[in-house]
Design a protein around this motif. Structure first.
Motif, mmCIF file in Angstrom:
data_model
loop_
_atom_site.group_PDB
_atom_site.id
_atom_site.type_symbol
_atom_site.label_atom_id
_atom_site.label_comp_id
_atom_site.label_asym_id
_atom_site.label_seq_id
_atom_site.Cartn_x
_atom_site.Cartn_y
_atom_site.Cartn_z
ATOM 1 N N GLU A 281 -0.355 11.926 -9.937
ATOM 2 C CA GLU A 281 -1.064 13.197 -9.743
ATOM 3 C C GLU A 281 -0.152 14.380 -10.033
ATOM 4 N N ARG A 282 1.118 14.285 -9.600
ATOM 5 C CA ARG A 282 2.062 15.369 -9.879
ATOM 6 C C ARG A 282 2.265 15.529 -11.386
ATOM 7 N N GLY A 283 2.398 14.401 -12.077
ATOM 8 C CA GLY A 283 2.565 14.455 -13.531
ATOM 9 C C GLY A 283 1.382 15.155 -14.196
ATOM 10 N N ILE A 284 0.173 14.801 -13.764
ATOM 11 C CA ILE A 284 -1.029 15.400 -14.351
ATOM 12 C C ILE A 284 -1.065 16.901 -14.039
ATOM 13 N N GLU A 285 -0.826 17.249 -12.783
ATOM 14 C CA GLU A 285 -0.883 18.664 -12.383
ATOM 15 C C GLU A 285 0.190 19.497 -13.060
ATOM 16 N N GLU A 286 1.390 18.934 -13.186
ATOM 17 C CA GLU A 286 2.500 19.705 -13.759
ATOM 18 C C GLU A 286 2.633 19.526 -15.264
ATOM 19 N N ASN A 287 1.691 18.793 -15.859
ATOM 20 C CA ASN A 287 1.703 18.547 -17.299
ATOM 21 C C ASN A 287 2.998 17.860 -17.755
ATOM 22 N N LYS A 288 3.441 16.863 -16.987
ATOM 23 C CA LYS A 288 4.674 16.140 -17.309
ATOM 24 C C LYS A 288 4.376 14.675 -17.649
ATOM 25 N N GLN A 289 5.266 14.090 -18.427
ATOM 26 C CA GLN A 289 5.182 12.651 -18.678
ATOM 27 C C GLN A 289 5.658 11.915 -17.424
ATOM 28 N N GLU B 38 8.753 12.732 -15.226
ATOM 29 C CA GLU B 38 9.831 13.047 -16.163
ATOM 30 C C GLU B 38 9.905 14.549 -16.423
ATOM 31 N N GLU B 39 11.030 14.963 -17.029
ATOM 32 C CA GLU B 39 11.178 16.381 -17.393
ATOM 33 C C GLU B 39 10.269 16.751 -18.562
ATOM 34 N N ALA B 40 10.084 15.795 -19.467
ATOM 35 C CA ALA B 40 9.344 16.089 -20.699
ATOM 36 C C ALA B 40 7.887 16.442 -20.395
ATOM 37 N N GLU B 41 7.371 17.432 -21.130
ATOM 38 C CA GLU B 41 5.968 17.798 -20.983
ATOM 39 C C GLU B 41 5.094 16.723 -21.631
ATOM 40 N N ARG B 42 3.847 16.655 -21.171
ATOM 41 C CA ARG B 42 2.901 15.712 -21.786
ATOM 42 C C ARG B 42 2.627 16.140 -23.226
ATOM 43 N N PRO C 273 0.222 10.823 -18.657
ATOM 44 C CA PRO C 273 -0.888 10.452 -17.779
ATOM 45 C C PRO C 273 -2.087 11.374 -17.968
ATOM 46 N N ALA C 274 -3.286 10.815 -17.916
ATOM 47 C CA ALA C 274 -4.469 11.629 -18.145
ATOM 48 C C ALA C 274 -5.394 11.639 -16.939
ATOM 49 N N SER D 126 0.804 -1.210 0.000
ATOM 50 C CA SER D 126 0.000 0.000 0.000
ATOM 51 C C SER D 126 0.841 1.265 0.000
ATOM 52 N N SER D 127 2.025 1.217 0.621
ATOM 53 C CA SER D 127 2.843 2.433 0.623
ATOM 54 C C SER D 127 3.358 2.735 -0.774
ATOM 55 N N SER D 128 3.707 1.707 -1.552
ATOM 56 C CA SER D 128 4.172 1.973 -2.914
ATOM 57 C C SER D 128 3.002 2.455 -3.772
ATOM 58 N N LEU D 129 1.782 1.999 -3.456
ATOM 59 C CA LEU D 129 0.605 2.446 -4.204
ATOM 60 C C LEU D 129 0.397 3.949 -3.972
ATOM 61 N N ILE D 130 0.516 4.379 -2.717
ATOM 62 C CA ILE D 130 0.343 5.790 -2.386
ATOM 63 C C ILE D 130 1.398 6.622 -3.111
ATOM 64 N N TYR D 131 2.614 6.086 -3.146
ATOM 65 C CA TYR D 131 3.709 6.763 -3.838
ATOM 66 C C TYR D 131 3.398 6.883 -5.340
ATOM 67 N N ASN D 132 2.871 5.801 -5.922
ATOM 68 C CA ASN D 132 2.500 5.818 -7.338
ATOM 69 C C ASN D 132 1.428 6.868 -7.610
ATOM 70 N N VAL D 133 0.392 6.877 -6.764
ATOM 71 C CA VAL D 133 -0.719 7.817 -6.933
ATOM 72 C C VAL D 133 -0.173 9.243 -6.907
ATOM 73 N N ASP D 134 0.703 9.493 -5.949
ATOM 74 C CA ASP D 134 1.270 10.819 -5.773
ATOM 75 C C ASP D 134 2.055 11.254 -7.012
ATOM 76 N N ALA D 135 2.891 10.356 -7.534
ATOM 77 C CA ALA D 135 3.706 10.696 -8.709
ATOM 78 C C ALA D 135 2.819 10.947 -9.928
#
Length: 194
Positions: A14-22, A85-89, A49-50, A3-12
């Motif tokens: 969400e960050r990708g979606i919010e920051e428009n990153k791959q 990632e650094e690259a934008e979506r 990520p969408a 479950s801790s790795s799942l939370i970490y995945n969710v967080d990453a």
């Protein structure tokens, strides 16, 4: 640990979606000994990520592969080591649509295919399952004998048919007849090949 790795995945994600990153990640299946077997020989997947959604005891991420317009779905509990990632979506007009109820209902039926109006009849014990799958704003009619009936806008596909088969007769397609015929031939194909 799971479950801790799942939370970490969710967080990453969400960050990708919010920051428009791959994002990139490893993806695995379990073999019969419950050992992890990495897909793509352990190479990382990089995607745009969408949207994330919870369905049937699992979180899923919907995303676009680079250079593709088709949406791909991954299960979060089978993703590992997710990185922003650094690259934008890559641009996709769909990003904006995703957080709508309408979208969640269709996709999270997880049924690829054309949307069609299908009337189903089902046992009342399946009501909460139906709500989970199709949203709560569907109209339900009570039929003679206690069965319930509703008309859904679904993507008619193998996945939809498998779901119906999995209810062991508790969901029946009432109409249209064309969908019923496709369902019958789908079931026949399974039994013929078994």
């Amino acid at each position: 640990k799971g479950s801790s790795s799942l939370i970490y995945n969710v967080d990453a994600i969400e960050r990708g979606i919010e920051e428009n990153k791959q994002i990139s990640f490893l993806y695995f299946d379990y073999d019969e000994k419950h050992k992890k077997v990495y897909r793509k020989n352990g190479d990382r997947y990089t995607v745009n990520p969408a949207f994330m959604v919870w369905n049937r005891d699992n979180y899923y991420m919907l995303c676009f592969s680079n250079g593709h317009d088709d949406m791909v779905t991954y299960r979060l509990d089978k993703m590992e080591n997710v990185k922003v990632e650094e690259a934008e979506r890559e641009p996709h007009p769909e990003y904006e649509l995703f957080n709508t109820e309408e979208y969640r209902k269709q996709v999270f039926s997880m049924f690829g295919g054309e949307l069609e109006e299908v009337t189903i009849q089902f046992d009342k014990e399946l009501l909460s399952d139906i709500y989970d799958k199709f949203g709560t704003d569907i109209e339900i009619q009570r039929k003679y004998g206690g069965a319930l009936e509703t008309t859904l806008s679904v993507q008619v596909s193998k996945t939809f048919f498998l779901w119906i088969v999995g209810t062991l007769g508790k969901v029946k397609i009432i109409e249209p007849n064309s969908v019923n015929e496709r369902f019958d031939s789908f079931v026949k194909e399974i039994t013929d090949n078994y």
